[in-house]
Design a protein around this motif. Structure first.
Motif, PDB file in Angstrom:
ATOM      1  N   TYR A  73      -4.430  -8.620  -6.158  1.00  0.00           N
ATOM      2  CA  TYR A  73      -4.557  -7.163  -6.235  1.00  0.00           C
ATOM      3  C   TYR A  73      -4.586  -6.652  -7.670  1.00  0.00           C
ATOM      4  O   TYR A  73      -4.403  -5.467  -7.913  1.00  0.00           O
ATOM      5  CB  TYR A  73      -3.457  -6.480  -5.413  1.00  0.00           C
ATOM      6  CG  TYR A  73      -3.683  -6.684  -3.941  1.00  0.00           C
ATOM      7  CD1 TYR A  73      -4.745  -6.059  -3.291  1.00  0.00           C
ATOM      8  CD2 TYR A  73      -2.879  -7.536  -3.199  1.00  0.00           C
ATOM      9  CE1 TYR A  73      -4.988  -6.266  -1.945  1.00  0.00           C
ATOM     10  CE2 TYR A  73      -3.112  -7.745  -1.850  1.00  0.00           C
ATOM     11  CZ  TYR A  73      -4.170  -7.106  -1.236  1.00  0.00           C
ATOM     12  OH  TYR A  73      -4.421  -7.314   0.100  1.00  0.00           O
ATOM     13  N   LEU A 106      -6.539  -2.351  -1.665  1.00  0.00           N
ATOM     14  CA  LEU A 106      -5.654  -2.458  -0.502  1.00  0.00           C
ATOM     15  C   LEU A 106      -6.328  -1.803   0.706  1.00  0.00           C
ATOM     16  O   LEU A 106      -6.019  -2.012   1.814  1.00  0.00           O
ATOM     17  CB  LEU A 106      -4.299  -1.765  -0.768  1.00  0.00           C
ATOM     18  CG  LEU A 106      -3.369  -2.558  -1.699  1.00  0.00           C
ATOM     19  CD1 LEU A 106      -2.227  -1.658  -2.198  1.00  0.00           C
ATOM     20  CD2 LEU A 106      -2.785  -3.749  -0.952  1.00  0.00           C
ATOM     21  N   LEU A 130      -5.058   0.549  -5.093  1.00  0.00           N
ATOM     22  CA  LEU A 130      -5.249   1.230  -3.809  1.00  0.00           C
ATOM     23  C   LEU A 130      -6.649   0.995  -3.255  1.00  0.00           C
ATOM     24  O   LEU A 130      -6.822   0.823  -2.043  1.00  0.00           O
ATOM     25  CB  LEU A 130      -4.974   2.724  -3.951  1.00  0.00           C
ATOM     26  CG  LEU A 130      -3.489   3.090  -3.997  1.00  0.00           C
ATOM     27  CD1 LEU A 130      -3.323   4.564  -4.374  1.00  0.00           C
ATOM     28  CD2 LEU A 130      -2.815   2.790  -2.666  1.00  0.00           C
ATOM     29  N   LYS A 172       0.837  -1.205   0.000  1.00  0.00           N
ATOM     30  CA  LYS A 172       0.000   0.000   0.000  1.00  0.00           C
ATOM     31  C   LYS A 172       0.869   1.252   0.000  1.00  0.00           C
ATOM     32  O   LYS A 172       0.592   2.199  -0.746  1.00  0.00           O
ATOM     33  CB  LYS A 172      -0.942  -0.010   1.207  1.00  0.00           C
ATOM     34  CG  LYS A 172      -1.894   1.167   1.212  1.00  0.00           C
ATOM     35  CD  LYS A 172      -2.896   1.047   2.341  1.00  0.00           C
ATOM     36  CE  LYS A 172      -3.894   2.194   2.270  1.00  0.00           C
ATOM     37  NZ  LYS A 172      -4.943   2.061   3.294  1.00  0.00           N
TER      38      LYS A 172
END
Length: 173
Positions: free
Chosen positions: A139, A173, A170, A108
């Motif tokens: 991710y 995350l 993002l 992150k």
């Protein structure tokens, strides 16, 4: 646990985490004689050079005693010729700190950096037999291709992945 930008005084701690994490992460993947030949001294010199590079973003994670237990870095590899892109070049944690969300936190921080820098695409290379690739896929990293590399005299498959949206990563995350 605390994550912060690395400074030159962290090179020794990063080197220890680097060598020790390689010995556990790559056991059975990279030849033992190569792993056993890794030295803290050589890696300390490597990390001193990595930290002072202006184009390299190096972060560390420390435990509550202040010991470096992991690190991550990002810079644009020489082989990356695409405009407005960067490479996630490493995320490593000591074995006893894996699987509890620290790697995710390091990732992150890297992606926050990528967003600040305005990068549109991020690349990562990971050994085919390294289970970390599944995290990258989770991710949103998309497989591009495999290439063969040689480490310790052994030919290994390395998978190349890319993320097309820093914001999408993002958000996850």
């Amino acid at each position: 646990m605390g994550i912060r930008r690395a400074n030159i005084e962290d090179a020794d701690g990063i080197a220890k985490a680097h060598v020790d994490s390689w010995k556990t992460t790559y056991k059975g993947i990279i030849p033992d004689d190569f792993l056993n030949g890794l030295s803290y001294e050589d890696r300390t010199e490597l990390w001193k050079q990595n930290i002072i590079r202006e184009d390299n973003y190096v972060i560390i994670v420390e435990n509550v005693q202040g010991k470096i237990v992991g690190f991550a870095d990002a810079w644009k590899r020489e082989t990356n010729i695409e405009e407005n892109t960067c490479d996630l070049t490493s995320i490593y944690l000591l074995e006893e700190y894996q699987g509890i969300g620290i790697g995710r936190a390091l990732m992150k921080e890297l992606f926050i950096h990528f967003k600040k820098m305005g990068y549109s695409k991020i690349f990562v290379d990971v050994l085919e037999d390294n289970k970390t690739k599944y995290s990258y896929e989770y991710y949103g990293a998309k497989f591009i291709k495999n290439v063969q590399i040689k480490i310790g005299g052994k030919v290994l498959d390395e998978s190349k992945y890319e993320w097309h949206s820093v914001d999408d990563v993002l958000a996850k995350l």
